[in-house]
Design an enzyme around this catalytic site. Structure first.
Site, PDB file in Angstrom:
ATOM      1  N   ASN A 191       3.820  -5.197 -10.552  1.00 64.12           N
ATOM      2  CA  ASN A 191       5.152  -4.621 -10.712  1.00 64.12           C
ATOM      3  C   ASN A 191       6.127  -5.787 -10.843  1.00 64.12           C
ATOM      4  O   ASN A 191       6.408  -6.467  -9.865  1.00 64.12           O
ATOM      5  CB  ASN A 191       5.471  -3.761  -9.474  1.00 64.12           C
ATOM      6  CG  ASN A 191       6.934  -3.368  -9.403  1.00 64.12           C
ATOM      7  OD1 ASN A 191       7.667  -3.447 -10.390  1.00 64.12           O
ATOM      8  ND2 ASN A 191       7.371  -2.946  -8.225  1.00 64.12           N
ATOM      9  N   GLY A 245       8.022  -8.001  -0.349  1.00 68.00           N
ATOM     10  CA  GLY A 245       8.848  -9.170  -0.634  1.00 68.00           C
ATOM     11  C   GLY A 245       9.201  -9.996   0.587  1.00 68.00           C
ATOM     12  O   GLY A 245      10.040 -10.884   0.536  1.00 68.00           O
ATOM     13  N   SER A 280       3.520  -7.829  -0.281  1.00 69.77           N
ATOM     14  CA  SER A 280       3.161  -9.238  -0.100  1.00 69.77           C
ATOM     15  C   SER A 280       1.681  -9.532  -0.327  1.00 69.77           C
ATOM     16  O   SER A 280       1.090 -10.354   0.375  1.00 69.77           O
ATOM     17  CB  SER A 280       3.608  -9.741   1.279  1.00 69.77           C
ATOM     18  OG  SER A 280       5.013  -9.705   1.383  1.00 69.77           O
ATOM     19  N   HIS A 336       9.064   4.100  -6.052  1.00 67.69           N
ATOM     20  CA  HIS A 336       8.999   2.802  -5.372  1.00 67.69           C
ATOM     21  C   HIS A 336      10.099   2.735  -4.309  1.00 67.69           C
ATOM     22  O   HIS A 336      11.188   3.274  -4.502  1.00 67.69           O
ATOM     23  CB  HIS A 336       9.175   1.678  -6.395  1.00 67.69           C
ATOM     24  CG  HIS A 336       8.918   0.331  -5.806  1.00 67.69           C
ATOM     25  ND1 HIS A 336       9.872  -0.355  -5.096  1.00 67.69           N
ATOM     26  CD2 HIS A 336       7.795  -0.432  -5.783  1.00 67.69           C
ATOM     27  CE1 HIS A 336       9.346  -1.493  -4.665  1.00 67.69           C
ATOM     28  NE2 HIS A 336       8.094  -1.564  -5.069  1.00 67.69           N
ATOM     29  N   GLU A 347       2.813   1.441   0.393  1.00 66.19           N
ATOM     30  CA  GLU A 347       3.549   0.180   0.492  1.00 66.19           C
ATOM     31  C   GLU A 347       4.474   0.239   1.709  1.00 66.19           C
ATOM     32  O   GLU A 347       5.557   0.824   1.639  1.00 66.19           O
ATOM     33  CB  GLU A 347       4.397  -0.040  -0.756  1.00 66.19           C
ATOM     34  CG  GLU A 347       3.589  -0.140  -2.033  1.00 66.19           C
ATOM     35  CD  GLU A 347       4.337  -0.927  -3.102  1.00 66.19           C
ATOM     36  OE1 GLU A 347       3.773  -1.936  -3.552  1.00 66.19           O
ATOM     37  OE2 GLU A 347       5.454  -0.557  -3.466  1.00 66.19           O
ATOM     38  N   LYS A 407       9.226  -5.747 -11.406  1.00 66.43           N
ATOM     39  CA  LYS A 407      10.603  -5.473 -10.977  1.00 66.43           C
ATOM     40  C   LYS A 407      11.572  -5.938 -12.071  1.00 66.43           C
ATOM     41  O   LYS A 407      11.256  -5.795 -13.243  1.00 66.43           O
ATOM     42  CB  LYS A 407      10.871  -6.145  -9.620  1.00 66.43           C
ATOM     43  CG  LYS A 407       9.768  -5.795  -8.619  1.00 66.43           C
ATOM     44  CD  LYS A 407      10.099  -6.093  -7.207  1.00 66.43           C
ATOM     45  CE  LYS A 407       8.912  -5.649  -6.344  1.00 66.43           C
ATOM     46  NZ  LYS A 407       9.168  -5.731  -4.923  1.00 66.43           N
ATOM     47  N   GLU A 454      12.152   0.557  -3.506  1.00 72.07           N
ATOM     48  CA  GLU A 454      13.454   0.028  -3.956  1.00 72.07           C
ATOM     49  C   GLU A 454      14.245   1.108  -4.679  1.00 72.07           C
ATOM     50  O   GLU A 454      15.471   1.138  -4.613  1.00 72.07           O
ATOM     51  CB  GLU A 454      13.228  -1.211  -4.843  1.00 72.07           C
ATOM     52  CG  GLU A 454      12.841  -2.414  -3.990  1.00 72.07           C
ATOM     53  CD  GLU A 454      11.930  -3.414  -4.672  1.00 72.07           C
ATOM     54  OE1 GLU A 454      11.842  -3.420  -5.913  1.00 72.07           O
ATOM     55  OE2 GLU A 454      11.285  -4.205  -3.948  1.00 72.07           O
TER      56      GLU A 454
END
Ligand code: PGA
Length: 249
Positions: A9, A173, A213, A95, A167, A11, A97
């Site tokens: 991904n 991250g 991560s 996701h 996730e 991003k 985010e």
């Protein structure tokens, strides 16, 4: 036997030129990677360059989001038919985010998942708890709620076509990976939900990826967990050599 999905991904990183440069290096490194499905999800504006660059290889391309509507007055949205026409085969849905910054809810996740399926795309549906939720000891409640509201209204036929990504938000991250045991435990919780709703065949077939991560140096221990059927990789998927070593764990 569940075929692993090793997905990147990107991003909001890379231009079309940088996309082409990535695949020039990446493609030869995964030429013989028949053990898995390899998927790269670049920004929408890179889809054409990515599809062009992977032509004739086993690598597939995915979008990072998808509109729930087929077309219409939805400024800024991209439909499933558009993504499909661009040559992509997957779409990430829900996701964290998107949930955190763009108001995505379990309800919109469900609608986007349906849109992906209708367009013939494989949705990678993301679930996972935040740090405060884990600390409160409500990880299972969160996962059950995300499953119930965001996934469980799919028909068995629809469910058979999705991929789930677990996730934990606190691991995205941050450099903090869930331990393989923690990830496996969460995967078992999700599988428990799948079993209750869709039965044992669905449990045996559903692929649940881990994300948060994932790096070249921890992918092996994660993939050694029988519950983990692949990975969804953010930061470490931007580097062609690093991501190739993840794919070839
Ligand atoms: P990360 O991101 O690998 O950079 O932690 C994972 C993701 O957001 O899918």
């Amino acid at each position: 036997m569940r075929r692993p999905v090793m997905a990147g991904n990107w991003k909001m990183y890379k231009t079309p030129a940088e996309t082409t440069a990535f695949f020039e290096k990446f493609r030869p490194l995964v030429e013989n990677s028949e053990h898995c499905e390899t998927v790269i999800c670049p920004p929408f504006t890179d889809l054409a360059a990515a599809v062009d660059a992977v032509r004739g290889s086993r690598i597939q391309v995915g979008a990072q989001n998808i509109a729930w509507a087929k077309e219409g007055a939805f400024t800024g949205e991209i439909s499933g038919a558009m993504i499909r026409a661009a040559g992509a085969a997957y779409a990430i849905v829900g996701h964290s985010e998107r949930r955190q910054y763009f108001g995505e809810t379990d309800e919109t996740v469900f609608k986007r998942t349906l849109a992906a399926l209708e367009a013939g795309l494989t949705p990678i549906v993301c679930v996972g708890e935040r740090l405060d939720e884990r600390e409160k000891g409500i990880t299972k409640t969160v996962l059950v709620s995300q499953f119930t509201k965001g996934i469980a209204d799919l028909t068995p036929e629809q469910f058979a076509r999705i991929v789930i990504a677990y996730e934990p938000v606190w691991a995205i991250g941050t450099g903090k990976t869930a331990t393989p045991e923690m990830a496996a435990e969460a995967h078992r919780m999700i599988r428990g939900q799948v079993w209750a709703k869709y039965g044992s065949e669905a449990v045996a077939a559903i692929r649940i990826l881990y994300g948060g991560s994932v790096k070249p140096d921890n992918v092996k221990t994660l993939m050694a967990q029988t519950e983990i059927d692949g990975v969804l990789v953010g930061g470490a998927s931007l580097d062609p050599v690093g991501f190739a070593s993840i794919v070839n764990f």
